[in-house]
Design a protein around this motif. Sequence first.
Motif, mmCIF file in Angstrom:
data_model
loop_
_atom_site.group_PDB
_atom_site.id
_atom_site.type_symbol
_atom_site.label_atom_id
_atom_site.label_comp_id
_atom_site.label_asym_id
_atom_site.label_seq_id
_atom_site.Cartn_x
_atom_site.Cartn_y
_atom_site.Cartn_z
ATOM 1 N N CYS A 3 -3.008 -6.054 -4.033
ATOM 2 C CA CYS A 3 -1.920 -5.995 -3.044
ATOM 3 C C CYS A 3 -2.413 -6.587 -1.736
ATOM 4 O O CYS A 3 -3.393 -6.111 -1.157
ATOM 5 C CB CYS A 3 -1.476 -4.548 -2.853
ATOM 6 N N CYS A 6 -2.537 -4.101 1.180
ATOM 7 C CA CYS A 6 -3.673 -3.174 1.085
ATOM 8 C C CYS A 6 -4.956 -3.876 1.534
ATOM 9 O O CYS A 6 -5.796 -3.272 2.201
ATOM 10 C CB CYS A 6 -3.821 -2.635 -0.341
ATOM 11 N N HIS A 45 -0.413 2.985 -0.206
ATOM 12 C CA HIS A 45 0.359 1.989 -0.956
ATOM 13 C C HIS A 45 1.625 2.634 -1.519
ATOM 14 O O HIS A 45 1.563 3.437 -2.450
ATOM 15 C CB HIS A 45 -0.452 1.351 -2.095
ATOM 16 N N HIS A 94 4.689 -3.869 -1.173
ATOM 17 C CA HIS A 94 4.106 -2.751 -0.409
ATOM 18 C C HIS A 94 5.062 -2.581 0.762
ATOM 19 O O HIS A 94 5.257 -3.534 1.539
ATOM 20 C CB HIS A 94 2.676 -3.122 0.037
HETATM 21 ZN ZN ZN Z 1 -0.536 -2.141 -1.068
#
Ligand code: ZN
Length: 121
Positions: A3, A6, A45, A94
């Motif tokens: 991600c 992230c 997340h 996300h």
């Molecule tokens: Zn994420």
Amino acid sequence: MDCIFCKIINNEIPSYTIYEDENVKCFLDINPVSKGHTLIVPKKHIKDFYDIDNETLLNVFDACKKVTNLINKKLKPNGIRLLQNNGVLQDVKHFHLHIIPSYTKEEKNNNAEDVFQLLTK
Ligand code: ZN
Ligand code: AMP
């Protein structure tokens, strides 16, 4: 998990972060619609609006107040739009809230480094 947000949260990839606390990170959009276009992401997340819990949503909007005040003070837009995409409209899975300032005359200088300096100095 692969991600991109992230990775930004963990400082694995760089960002122009203009505000951060224990719950959220706020950074300039890499492809801004206007000068100061900012994304607010929870550090946990969470995929989207359907999944986000009320406490985290409050953290996001707490930060949103701070960042919109900062943008209003430093960049002096004539309006601010808040936007949050889900489903096929959402590219990055996300949760993120867009803050999109608007200007009477579109600002020519949209350089991220310059906008970052204006917002953080
Ligand atoms: Zn994420
Ligand atoms: P959305 O369509 O709501 O999922 O929007 C995703 C947003 O993330 C777009 O406005 C992208 O320009 C932005 N974005 C994607 N990668 C990055 C990145 N590495 N740093 C900052 N913004 C990004």
